[in-house]
Design a protein around this motif. Structure first.
Motif, short mmCIF file in Angstrom:
data_model
loop_
_atom_site.label_atom_id
_atom_site.label_comp_id
_atom_site.label_asym_id
_atom_site.label_seq_id
_atom_site.Cartn_x
_atom_site.Cartn_y
_atom_site.Cartn_z
N VAL A 608 25.94 0.35 20.84
CA VAL A 608 25.51 1.65 20.32
C VAL A 608 24.40 2.19 21.20
CG1 VAL A 608 24.18 2.70 18.45
CG2 VAL A 608 26.18 1.37 17.88
N ASP A 609 24.40 3.48 21.43
CA ASP A 609 23.32 4.10 22.20
C ASP A 609 21.99 3.84 21.47
OD1 ASP A 609 23.00 6.85 24.20
OD2 ASP A 609 21.41 6.38 22.75
N ASN A 610 20.93 3.63 22.22
CA ASN A 610 19.62 3.32 21.63
C ASN A 610 19.07 4.44 20.77
OD1 ASN A 610 18.95 0.77 22.38
ND2 ASN A 610 17.58 1.37 24.06
N SER A 611 19.39 5.65 21.10
CA SER A 611 18.70 6.79 20.48
C SER A 611 19.21 6.97 19.04
CB SER A 611 19.00 8.05 21.28
OG SER A 611 20.41 8.28 21.27
N PRO A 612 18.42 7.65 18.21
CA PRO A 612 18.89 7.98 16.86
C PRO A 612 19.99 9.02 16.95
CG PRO A 612 16.76 9.02 17.28
CD PRO A 612 17.03 8.14 18.45
N LEU A 613 20.81 9.13 15.94
CA LEU A 613 21.82 10.19 15.92
C LEU A 613 21.09 11.52 15.79
CD1 LEU A 613 24.87 10.84 15.84
CD2 LEU A 613 24.71 10.75 13.35
N TYR A 614 20.12 11.57 14.86
CA TYR A 614 19.27 12.75 14.73
C TYR A 614 17.82 12.25 14.66
CZ TYR A 614 23.77 14.63 13.27
OH TYR A 614 25.11 14.96 13.20
N PRO A 615 16.94 12.70 15.55
CA PRO A 615 15.60 12.12 15.63
C PRO A 615 14.62 12.68 14.62
CG PRO A 615 15.90 13.75 17.36
CD PRO A 615 17.21 13.66 16.64
N PHE A 616 13.55 11.96 14.44
CA PHE A 616 12.41 12.43 13.63
C PHE A 616 11.99 13.82 14.14
CE2 PHE A 616 8.62 12.03 11.10
CZ PHE A 616 7.66 12.72 11.80
N GLY A 617 11.74 14.74 13.19
CA GLY A 617 11.27 16.07 13.58
C GLY A 617 12.37 17.05 13.93
N HIS A 618 13.65 16.53 13.93
CA HIS A 618 14.79 17.39 14.29
C HIS A 618 15.21 18.26 13.11
CE1 HIS A 618 18.79 18.54 15.73
NE2 HIS A 618 19.28 18.11 14.58
N GLY A 619 15.59 19.47 13.43
CA GLY A 619 16.13 20.39 12.43
C GLY A 619 16.44 21.71 13.12
#
Ligand code: GLC
Length: 750
Positions: A608-619
């Protein structure tokens, strides 16, 4: 002293009065003040039975008991208060506590949803209204806000807090404390707040409920304890609740360093420390107390003032003092704190001050309160994805609405719903009808089989697929399908840890069946936590995170889907690609091998890619915001960070401008980013704003492995943007002298 006490004259008079009372009190009466019983119908933990319940009743009738929880309603409270005031020798009134977590009768969005609004004024108003309604029902003490930083969505209680960032947790908790307590604790519409759980409950290992928490000093001080100390520094919460978990091997309830040395001595907390439900006697199961007598001794010595529903103080504290194993001074200190709170609430002036039945009749579930809940819900919705401007829905579009949760009037109330009537929220389907939308509806599959109360497991539907065919038929020939999928209320909250975070039950199957016949989908996720939405992210053009939004959920969601409300929420927790990534958080360390390499020898997962699917602060928004002109300048007592934000679109919209820093080199490895300031601003179409955000010297410091606060010179990256992933950055260098002079002028706490 970190904690602000009330007006000094009042405090002096109160202390004198307490000393006088202590002089008069027998040891039995003192112990009685440290006992808290639950009411007999609305229990939030394992309830006693048989003789123990009869004994409880007798003691309450004697008037010797200091406080209760879960007693709600002017008449009910009056009964117990009358016993305390009239049947006991000294007539000491009782405190009445309740878990008013996101509303009393009018349900607001769950706290994690409110955190997604980043709107501190609305959050404070939400707590203010909750206090107005709770106090109208005779209550004067709420067990909120939860201040546990949470990085693991497997833990069901992430719904009760403000997510993964310590700074966001702190400022939101401050807003909630101020909302609950108002300006005057003696006012009839304010209640004492409780910051909880102290400490480390949000870090239970693997997100398993009530599990052990092992937390290193650096994370403990910089992440877990930070919000508690900040809230105590900025406001005056009148109580702290400890926690079920062990923190590094010691049950929080029996942790003297935590409760007495740090909280009461170092931080100067002068309010009441209340145990969690039976957490004192549970120290036996922890293997920390020999027996209930030992548990009583350990708890009082550690600084736990009030014993909630474990009976160890009732059974043993008097004897422990008489035998000399527990110093009377410890009991006196705990009693003093309890009496202080009662004086601060005005209960000695008028023990029945919260028992006005007219207020109870007029204030609960008022139109004004429902309107405030709607405002909060609107701002809590997060637009996660919107490819091809799939949203907002166009008037002429033929729409199908699919999903049991679309018609569900109970899920939006969330867990920890206090006195809300079941099935009383506005559903999405009702929101569509109210807006006059033309649409067809099909349930698809049910999520939950039967009802589930606070304390019983939810039966998830894993076998009944009957409705899928009808849903596919309804979805086939429409312009767009709005699917409302996710968690029911009782699939989140206490005792609701999960090992998988996909859409529960057969909902994923339903989603894929609909996709097979129509790819113009909008997914509205209703949940109390981040779910794993990877399949949806690859197949569904528009995804909205709608949490559990309270009584006016359906209207708020409809307004966002139709564009009447421009979504402005930002994630307070990272959304994972896979549950195996948890715990997942943006403010992580860089590691020694952060960068992708051909070989496998770098910090990553192979699947799995390291990054979040949707990061903190995203919107996202229906507007388009751009950032430019970032400047950083050192002023006499702060660092000024200026940026120009432009709304490039034709649509007015709100943006949360976020400021992160990175300490490049320090005596310990520091996170790749840390949120230090933000502002939520409305930008008219085609307009720009120049925003100034301020940083104090303290923002550049941290607690070292020894728990001591440090300010170290060096280079700091400043990031500003609409998400924790922003790339807009400037670097500054701060010398020791600069930090020192900044520190001397701006308040730095040790
Ligand atoms: C529960 C919770 C705590 C709550 C208390 C009283 O088990 O852990 O947050 O305030 O008991 O209901």
């Amino acid at each position: 002293m970190l904690t602000k006490t009330n007006n000094p004259d009042t405090s002096a008079a109160n202390e004198a009065r307490i000393s006088d009372l202590l002089e008069q009190m027998t040891l039995k009466e003192k112990v009685g003040q440290l006992i808290q019983f639950s009411g007999f119908y609305d229990v939030t933990g394992p309830a006693p039975e048989g003789e123990r319940e009869a004994q409880k009743h007798r003691l309450l009738q004697s008037g010797i008991i200091g406080s209760m929880l879960n007693v709600v309603g002017c008449d009910e409270v009056r009964t117990f208060q009358t016993w305390a005031v009239e049947n006991s020798r000294l007539g000491i009134p009782m405190l009445f506590a309740y878990d008013v977590i996101h509303g009393q009768k009018t349900m607001f969005p769950i706290p994690l949803a409110e955190a997604a609004s980043w709107d501190l004024d609305l959050i404070q108003q939400s707590a203010r209204i909750a206090a107005i309604e709770a106090s109208a029902q005779g209550l004067n003490w709420t067990y909120a806000p939860m201040v546990d930083v949470t990085r693991d969505a497997r833990w069901g209680r992430v719904m009760e807090g403000a997510g993964e960032d310590p700074f966001l947790n702190a400022v939101i908790a401050e807003a909630r404390v101020n909302g609950f307590q108002g300006d005057d604790l003696k006012a009839r519409d304010t209640v004492a707040s409780t910051i909880k759980h102290f400490a480390g409950y949000g870090f239970v290992e693997a997100g398993k409920e009530y599990n052990a928490a092992e937390i290193g000093t650096v994370t403990l001080f910089n992440t877990v304890l930070q919000p508690f100390r900040d809230v105590l520094q900025a406001t005056n919460p009148r109580s702290v609740m400890n926690a079920f978990n062990t923190l590094n091997g010691i049950p929080a309830t029996g942790d003297k360093v935590l409760q007495r040395d740090l909280l009461k001595e170092d931080w100067g907390f002068d309010g009441v420390v209340v145990s969690d439900w039976a957490s004192a006697i549970e120290m036996i199961d922890h293997g920390f107390a020999e027996d209930s007598r030992d548990a009583a001794r350990l708890a009082i010595q550690a600084g736990c003032d009030v014993d909630m529903e474990s009976y160890v103080y009732l059974d043993h504290l008097e004897d422990l003092v008489v035998s000399g194993e527990v110093d009377m001074a410890l009991v006196d200190d705990a009693v003093r704190r309890t009496l202080r709170l009662k004086l601060e609430l005005g209960l000695f002036d008028d023990p029945y001050r919260y028992l006005d039945r007219d207020r109870e009749r007029e204030l609960l579930l008022s139109e004004a309160h429902l309107e405030a809940s709607l405002s909060m819900a609107r701002k809590s919705i997060v637009l996660l994805k919107n490819d091809g401007d799939t949203l907002p829905l166009r008037k002429q579009e033929k729409v199908a609405l699919v999903g049991a949760l679309a018609a569900d009037k109970d899920a939006p109330l969330g867990n920890w719903r206090a006195q809300a009537d079941a099935h009383s929220a506005m559903s999405v389907l009702e929101g569509f009808e109210r807006a006059g939308l033309e649409f067809s509806y099909s349930e698809g599959v049910s999520v939950q089989v039967g009802e589930a109360g606070f304390e019983y497991p939810v039966m998830v539907n894993t076998g009944n697929r009957d409705g899928i065919e009808d849903a596919v038929a309804v979805a086939r020939d429409v312009d767009k399908v709005v699917l409302v999928l996710g968690e029911t209320a009782r699939q989140t909250g206490e005792g609701r840890s999960r090992t998988e975070l996909g859409l529960p039950g057969l909902q994923q199957e339903l989603l894929e069946a609909i996709y097979a016949v129509n790819q113009n989908l909008v997914l509205v996720v209703v949940s109390g936590r981040p779910l794993v939405l990877s399949w949806a992210d690859q197949h569904v053009p528009a995804i909205v995170q709608a949490w559990h939004l309270g009584h006016r959920s359906g209207q708020a969601i409809t307004e966002v889907l139709t564009g009447q409300e421009n979504p402005s929420g930002k994630l307070p927790m990272s959304f994972p690609r896979a549950v195996g990534q948890l715990p997942l958080y943006y403010n992580h360390l860089n590691t020694g091998r952060p960068n992708r390499r051909e070989q496998v020898v770098w910090a990553h997962y192979s699947d799995v890619d390291n990054s979040p699917l949707y990061p903190f602060g995203h919107g996202l928004s229906y507007s388009t915001f751009s950032y430019s002109g970032l400047t950083v300048s050192i002023q006499s007592d702060h660092i000024a960070v200026n940026v120009t934000v432009t709304n490039e679109s034709e649509i007015d919209g709100e943006e949360v401008i976020q400021l992160y820093i990175r300490d490049r080199v320090a005596s310990i490895a520091r996170p790749v980013r840390e949120l230090k300031a933000f502002e939520k601003e409305m930008l008219k179409a085609k307009s720009s704003l120049v925003i100034e955000l301020k940083l104090s010297a303290r923002d550049f410091g941290f607690y070292g492995p020894d728990g001591a606060f440090r300010l170290e010179p060096g280079e700091f990256d400043i990031f500003v943007g609409g998400s924790s992933q922003t790339s807009l950055t400037q670097t500054i260098r701060l010398s020791s002298d600069q930090l020192r002079s900044l520190g001397q002028r701006s308040e730095i706490m040790k």
